[in-house]
Design a protein around this motif. Structure first.
Motif, short mmCIF file in Angstrom:
data_model
loop_
_atom_site.label_atom_id
_atom_site.label_comp_id
_atom_site.label_asym_id
_atom_site.label_seq_id
_atom_site.Cartn_x
_atom_site.Cartn_y
_atom_site.Cartn_z
N ALA A 16 35.13 28.57 15.71
CA ALA A 16 34.14 29.48 16.10
C ALA A 16 34.42 30.31 17.16
CB ALA A 16 32.89 29.15 16.57
N ALA A 17 35.34 29.78 18.29
CA ALA A 17 36.01 31.46 18.81
C ALA A 17 36.71 31.68 18.30
CB ALA A 17 37.19 30.47 20.15
N ALA A 18 37.59 31.52 17.18
CA ALA A 18 38.67 32.76 16.21
C ALA A 18 37.83 33.72 15.85
CB ALA A 18 39.00 31.69 15.48
N GLU A 19 36.58 33.54 15.45
CA GLU A 19 35.20 34.45 14.49
C GLU A 19 34.76 34.51 15.21
OE1 GLU A 19 32.71 31.52 11.51
OE2 GLU A 19 32.36 31.00 13.39
N ARG A 20 34.29 34.53 17.00
CA ARG A 20 34.16 35.34 18.25
C ARG A 20 35.23 36.76 18.23
NH1 ARG A 20 32.20 30.83 19.73
NH2 ARG A 20 33.57 31.23 21.62
N LEU A 21 36.47 36.23 18.52
CA LEU A 21 37.59 37.12 19.30
C LEU A 21 38.15 37.90 18.09
CD1 LEU A 21 39.52 37.69 21.26
CD2 LEU A 21 41.58 35.98 19.99
N LEU A 22 37.78 37.37 16.08
CA LEU A 22 38.24 38.53 15.60
C LEU A 22 37.38 39.08 14.97
CD1 LEU A 22 41.17 36.27 14.14
CD2 LEU A 22 41.82 38.20 16.10
N GLY A 23 36.15 38.74 15.14
CA GLY A 23 35.36 39.28 14.56
C GLY A 23 34.56 39.35 13.27
N LEU A 24 35.21 37.94 12.54
CA LEU A 24 35.15 37.62 10.49
C LEU A 24 34.74 36.60 10.99
CD1 LEU A 24 38.48 39.08 10.07
CD2 LEU A 24 36.31 40.50 9.77
N ARG A 66 43.79 41.76 13.76
CA ARG A 66 42.98 43.01 12.84
C ARG A 66 41.36 42.76 13.47
NH1 ARG A 66 39.44 43.27 8.53
NH2 ARG A 66 41.10 41.23 7.68
N HIS A 67 40.80 42.93 13.64
CA HIS A 67 39.38 42.35 14.51
C HIS A 67 38.17 43.40 13.49
CE1 HIS A 67 35.93 43.23 16.74
NE2 HIS A 67 36.58 42.02 17.21
N GLY A 68 37.00 42.69 13.32
CA GLY A 68 36.53 42.99 11.85
C GLY A 68 35.79 44.34 12.31
N ALA A 69 35.57 44.96 13.50
CA ALA A 69 35.22 45.97 13.95
C ALA A 69 36.07 47.52 14.44
CB ALA A 69 34.01 45.49 15.38
N GLU A 70 37.57 46.72 14.53
CA GLU A 70 38.48 47.41 14.90
C GLU A 70 38.82 47.97 15.86
OE1 GLU A 70 40.25 48.87 12.20
OE2 GLU A 70 39.43 47.65 10.15
#
Length: 607
Positions: A16-24, A66-70
């Motif tokens: 879950a931390a990776a999801e928050r950090l990467l925005g995906l 790459r971040h989901g929100a750039e």
């Protein structure tokens, strides 16, 4: 955390931390190739995964996922190899910005935990710094004052008080611009909006100014250099600090130095050009030091030189090319009261038409294309000396009027300059033209001719003073022998007689060239002259002898007897040999066939 299978290029799992950090979401992360998370970084990703697999553990700051929100991320990636059938690795991503915030919060927390003693210690430090700053402000030699964002003065140091004549109490909380910076040096108004000091805390840029004035309390002003530095607190502009110095003494010293340097440059330029012209005029050969000859014609010229040299009269030297007109001009200069000043020579025939005026009178910088600096003209260089205008008949007609004005009024202007200059110059002009005929044809101004022809002096052609030819030839031979390192060269009596028979259309210049050529071609000390045979004066081609020592010319019969005696003497010396080295023809300076012809005419038998 991410679990990655490098061989299959896929993300096996993510927390879950990776999801928050990467925005995906986890599904998005697992659905995409692992390399897609690191666009344009395949090489860095390969190096990282190989390092993890090879070493078991590896880390890097180079990967930018790459971040989901750039959103830009600054991360540290740490990898560990996982045991199992497939070569998978666990990548832990650390947010470096978050780590820095935690560190700052931890230090702040530790600082707060230190309690009141630490705060008291910091307060003492700040008080010490403030006291030291006040001491520095009082000791500083420059004037220093501060203004707030409203333009009101916040402090003034003692040096500023001394320079401005105001007490600090009178300036604090006042508009400093209105007090000391309200007017330009020329008396013109100086609005607030144009003041660089206030601009410094409007736009936050440092201003350095070197050409303004501050006004004292008594109404006088003084030149200053100042720097206005904006003051910021947490990004907000609060005002500015101004450091200034009085540069009156330095400006005065600079002005004196500039004037002195300008004078030095002017003198240096003049001396350089004088030196260049003098070097151009000076020759190593001794014949430039005096006029050689004892003929009546030369004696008459020397007497004329003695008469005119003691005056400042303009001299016009006329005569054929190569007769020594420049030598006469130099002799007049050396015998005059101006001999300690330069003799400046101008070859009027060698100056392009467009440059006559600049060459004579000089020009100001920018007067025409290529005039990169001021130039001193020949008239100015010859100040208090002598100006020799060679080939004066070549001066363009439209410039002769300007030359006449200088000769009459002793005044001129440089090209491109309105200033009138006065000059004291003695003029000597020379020409091989008939200026009277040039005036008649309209090619020379009559008034200029009369202005130049104050004292006419004629340079005598060499054919009219043949008795000087041996003296000149011997003199030139010494110079040629020295230059060519040929000490064995000698001029025989026959050589001298042959030279005297020639008419010398090129005059002394031609004689010098013939002597040097003969010295180059000489064999075993004997000169070899390349001269055309002289024209016969009677029915027989008998040499025309020069006058005897008592200057009485021989009769026709006397010359025939003299020529016969010379040939017989040469035949006796050569043992009857006519041709070849040491033969009578060589001794007499004649071609063998010419000698045989003259022997036949004169009835001289060959022994």
């Amino acid at each position: 955390m991410l679990v990655i299978d490098p061989q299959a290029d896929r993300v096996a799992d993510a927390n879950a931390a990776a999801e928050r950090l990467l925005g995906l979401t986890r599904a998005d992360l697992c659905a995409a190739p692992a390399s897609a998370l690191f666009p344009d970084q395949r090489a860095a990703l390969v190096v990282f995964t190989q390092g993890v697999l090879a070493k078991g553990q590896w880390w890097t700051h180079d990967l930018r996922p790459r971040h989901g929100a750039e959103k830009a991320l600054r991360l540290e990636a740490a990898g560990s190899a996982l045991s199992g059938e497939t070569a998978t690795i666990l990548i832990t991503l650390f947010d470096l910005d978050e780590r820095e915030r935690r560190r700052i919060d931890r230090e702040a927390d530790e600082h707060m935990r230190a309690g009141l003693p630490e705060w008291q210690r910091m307060e003492r430090i700040f008080r010490d710094i403030e006291r030291e700053n006040r001491l520095i402000l009082r000791a500083a030699g420059e004037g220093i004052y501060g203004v707030n964002a409203d333009g009101l003065t916040t402090f003034v140091n003692p040096a500023a008080e001394r320079m401005l004549g105001w007490a600090s109490a009178d300036l604090v909380c006042r508009d400093m611009h209105a007090a000391v910076h309200h007017t330009h040096a020329d008396g013109g108004p100086y609005p607030h909006r144009d003041c660089p000091i206030y601009a410094a805390f409007r736009d936050g840029a440092v201003r350095q100014v070197e050409d303004e004035v501050f006004w004292r309390r008594d109404g006088t002003c003084f030149p200053v250099e100042y720097t206005s530095t904006p003051i910021r607190d947490r990004g907000q502009l609060l005002g500015a600090v101004i450091v200034f110095r009085d540069v009156s003494q330095r400006r005065e010293a600079e002005a004196r130095l500039k004037a002195a340097l300008a004078e030095v440059d002017s003198l240096r330029e003049r001396l350089e050009q004088e030196n260049a012209y003098l070097k151009e005029e000076i020759r190593a050969e001794s014949h430039h030091q005096g006029i050689i000859g004892r003929s009546p014609a030369i004696e008459a010229v020397l007497r004329q030189i003695d008469v005119v040299a003691g005056t400042d009269a303009t001299v016009l030297v006329t005569g054929e090319s190569g007769t020594g007109k420049e030598l006469i001009a130099r002799a007049i200069h050396e015998a005059s009261r101006r001999r300690d000043r330069p003799l400046i020579r101008v070859n009027c025939a060698a100056i392009p038409r467009d440059l006559f005026e600049s060459e004579f009178f000089g020009h100001a910088r920018g007067a025409f294309t290529g005039a990169l600096r001021d130039r001193v003209g020949r008239f100015e260089l010859a100040e208090a000396g002598t100006l020799f205008l060679d080939e004066v008949g070549e001066i363009p007609l439209d410039l002769q009027g300007k030359l006449l004005r200088v000769l009459q009024e002793r005044q001129f202007e440089r090209v491109g300059e309105a200033r009138t200059r006065t000059v004291d110059v003695r003029l000597i002009a020379a020409t091989n033209r008939d200026l009277r005929e040039e005036v008649r044809r309209g090619r020379f101004r009559e008034d200029l001719y009369f202005r130049l022809n104050v004292f006419p002096l004629t340079s005598i052609p060499l054919r009219e003073r043949r008795e000087d030819v041996p003296l000149l030839a011997g003199h030139f031979l010494k110079g040629a022998a020295r230059r060519l390192n040929r000490p064995d060269l000698r001029l025989t009596e026959a050589d001298a007689r042959r030279l005297a028979r020639y008419d010398w259309p090129g005059n002394v210049r031609e004689l010098e060239n013939v002597i040097e050529r003969a010295a180059i071609l000489a064999e075993r000390g004997r000169l070899r002259f390349d001269l055309p045979e002289s024209r016969p004066s009677g029915p027989a081609a008998i040499p025309m002898e020069t006058a005897t020592e008592d200057q009485r010319p021989l009769s026709e019969e006397g010359r025939r007897l003299r020529a016969r005696a010379e040939i017989e003497a040469a035949l006796r010396i050569s043992g009857g040999k006519v041709f070849g080295a040491g033969g009578a023809a060589e001794l007499l300076g004649l071609r063998p066939t010419t000698l045989m012809s003259r022997m036949k005419v004169l009835g001289v038998a060959r022994p």
